[in-house]
Design a protein around this motif. Structure first.
Motif, mmCIF file in Angstrom:
data_model
loop_
_atom_site.group_PDB
_atom_site.id
_atom_site.type_symbol
_atom_site.label_atom_id
_atom_site.label_comp_id
_atom_site.label_asym_id
_atom_site.label_seq_id
_atom_site.Cartn_x
_atom_site.Cartn_y
_atom_site.Cartn_z
ATOM 1 N N SER A 21 -0.547 -16.951 -0.818
ATOM 2 C CA SER A 21 0.417 -18.034 -1.024
ATOM 3 C C SER A 21 0.399 -18.567 -2.458
ATOM 4 C CB SER A 21 0.133 -19.169 -0.037
ATOM 5 O OG SER A 21 -1.192 -19.642 -0.231
ATOM 6 N N GLU A 22 -0.706 -18.395 -3.186
ATOM 7 C CA GLU A 22 -0.787 -18.918 -4.549
ATOM 8 C C GLU A 22 -0.229 -17.978 -5.604
ATOM 9 O OE1 GLU A 22 -4.720 -19.187 -3.742
ATOM 10 O OE2 GLU A 22 -4.249 -20.827 -2.381
ATOM 11 N N GLY A 23 -0.289 -16.666 -5.371
ATOM 12 C CA GLY A 23 0.188 -15.712 -6.369
ATOM 13 C C GLY A 23 -0.124 -14.293 -5.964
ATOM 14 N N ALA A 24 0.123 -13.374 -6.900
ATOM 15 C CA ALA A 24 -0.077 -11.957 -6.611
ATOM 16 C C ALA A 24 -0.736 -11.273 -7.799
ATOM 17 C CB ALA A 24 1.249 -11.297 -6.288
ATOM 18 N N THR A 25 -1.445 -10.177 -7.507
ATOM 19 C CA THR A 25 -2.070 -9.359 -8.534
ATOM 20 C C THR A 25 -1.517 -7.954 -8.407
ATOM 21 O OG1 THR A 25 -4.093 -10.650 -8.362
ATOM 22 C CG2 THR A 25 -4.256 -8.505 -9.443
ATOM 23 N N ALA A 26 -0.889 -7.464 -9.468
ATOM 24 C CA ALA A 26 -0.316 -6.121 -9.466
ATOM 25 C C ALA A 26 -1.238 -5.174 -10.216
ATOM 26 C CB ALA A 26 1.067 -6.124 -10.109
ATOM 27 N N GLY A 27 -1.238 -3.927 -9.790
ATOM 28 C CA GLY A 27 -2.073 -2.921 -10.423
ATOM 29 C C GLY A 27 -1.288 -2.073 -11.405
ATOM 30 N N GLN A 28 -2.001 -1.256 -12.145
ATOM 31 C CA GLN A 28 -1.368 -0.385 -13.131
ATOM 32 C C GLN A 28 -1.909 1.023 -13.001
ATOM 33 O OE1 GLN A 28 -2.006 -2.082 -16.981
ATOM 34 N NE2 GLN A 28 -0.820 -3.907 -16.520
ATOM 35 N N PRO A 29 -1.564 1.883 -12.081
ATOM 36 C CA PRO A 29 -0.642 1.649 -10.969
ATOM 37 C C PRO A 29 -1.303 1.039 -9.736
ATOM 38 C CG PRO A 29 -1.296 3.936 -10.957
ATOM 39 C CD PRO A 29 -1.950 3.292 -12.159
ATOM 40 N N TYR A 30 -2.634 1.124 -9.607
ATOM 41 C CA TYR A 30 -3.314 0.602 -8.425
ATOM 42 C C TYR A 30 -4.241 -0.537 -8.805
ATOM 43 C CZ TYR A 30 -1.789 5.109 -6.636
ATOM 44 O OH TYR A 30 -1.025 6.189 -6.292
ATOM 45 N N VAL A 67 -3.738 0.711 -3.292
ATOM 46 C CA VAL A 67 -3.149 -0.620 -3.175
ATOM 47 C C VAL A 67 -2.399 -0.939 -4.464
ATOM 48 C CG1 VAL A 67 -3.641 -3.052 -2.783
ATOM 49 C CG2 VAL A 67 -5.016 -1.316 -1.644
ATOM 50 N N LEU A 68 -1.114 -1.178 -4.350
ATOM 51 C CA LEU A 68 -0.274 -1.447 -5.509
ATOM 52 C C LEU A 68 -0.244 -2.930 -5.877
ATOM 53 C CD1 LEU A 68 2.666 0.822 -4.403
ATOM 54 C CD2 LEU A 68 1.059 1.313 -6.221
ATOM 55 N N LEU A 69 -0.351 -3.805 -4.871
ATOM 56 C CA LEU A 69 -0.241 -5.242 -5.109
ATOM 57 C C LEU A 69 -1.007 -5.984 -4.026
ATOM 58 C CD1 LEU A 69 2.665 -7.154 -6.423
ATOM 59 C CD2 LEU A 69 1.978 -7.836 -4.161
ATOM 60 N N ALA A 86 -9.571 -2.717 -4.644
ATOM 61 C CA ALA A 86 -8.816 -3.262 -3.512
ATOM 62 C C ALA A 86 -8.681 -2.176 -2.455
ATOM 63 C CB ALA A 86 -7.437 -3.741 -3.961
ATOM 64 N N LYS A 87 -8.931 -2.569 -1.198
ATOM 65 C CA LYS A 87 -8.853 -1.633 -0.086
ATOM 66 C C LYS A 87 -8.287 -2.348 1.129
ATOM 67 C CE LYS A 87 -12.860 1.139 -1.472
ATOM 68 N NZ LYS A 87 -12.850 0.714 -2.829
ATOM 69 N N VAL A 107 0.841 -1.193 0.000
ATOM 70 C CA VAL A 107 0.000 0.000 0.000
ATOM 71 C C VAL A 107 0.876 1.242 0.000
ATOM 72 C CG1 VAL A 107 -1.741 1.262 1.312
ATOM 73 C CG2 VAL A 107 -1.818 -1.202 1.230
ATOM 74 N N GLU A 108 0.437 2.257 -0.745
ATOM 75 C CA GLU A 108 1.126 3.538 -0.750
ATOM 76 C C GLU A 108 0.420 4.477 0.221
ATOM 77 O OE1 GLU A 108 1.620 7.246 -3.785
ATOM 78 O OE2 GLU A 108 1.741 5.230 -4.639
ATOM 79 N N SER A 109 1.199 5.059 1.136
ATOM 80 C CA SER A 109 0.656 6.003 2.111
ATOM 81 C C SER A 109 1.728 7.020 2.449
ATOM 82 C CB SER A 109 0.212 5.276 3.381
ATOM 83 O OG SER A 109 -0.185 6.198 4.366
ATOM 84 N N GLY A 110 1.431 8.285 2.244
ATOM 85 C CA GLY A 110 2.388 9.333 2.569
ATOM 86 C C GLY A 110 3.614 9.327 1.677
ATOM 87 N N GLY A 111 3.472 8.856 0.434
ATOM 88 C CA GLY A 111 4.602 8.820 -0.479
ATOM 89 C C GLY A 111 5.539 7.641 -0.272
#
Length: 104
Positions: free
Chosen positions: A45-54, A39-41, A58-59, A6-10
């Motif tokens: 345990s199975e995998g990850a979902t990345a955002g473009q950019p968020y 939320v960036l990612l 997702a919260k 998560v991005e918070s405060g830069g």
């Protein structure tokens, strides 16, 4: 184990459910709930979902535990051969939060 970046405060923080984190100051009273939506990612345990950019929809729900100030750091600047120097102190304000849930 579900986690989120998560991005918070830069800055970026890795959050897991139930974790206590110290983040840059958030303007909310202690005891209130805060919803972090940058939320960036999101991963487990199975995998990850990345955002473009968020990641959409997702919260991360958090509770503000307390506010405080970090230890003092000394910023000392020195110019050689100029007979000049500057000493300055700084204490960064922070907010301690507890992660309640990650919704993705």
């Amino acid at each position: 184990m579900k986690y989120a970046i998560v991005e918070s405060g830069g800055k970026q923080y890795r959050m897991e459910e139930g974790a206590n984190l110290k983040v840059d100051r958030i303007h909310a009273e202690p005891g209130t709930d805060v919803l972090l939506d940058k939320v960036l990612l999101v991963g487990n345990s199975e995998g990850a979902t990345a955002g473009q950019p968020y990641v959409s929809d997702a919260k991360v729900a958090c509770e503000v535990v307390e506010h405080g100030r970090d230890k003092k750091i000394v910023v000392f600047r020195f110019w050689r051969r100029k007979d000049s120097r500057k000493k300055q102190g700084h204490r960064q304000e922070f907010t301690r939060i507890k992660v309640k849930s990650i919704q993705a």
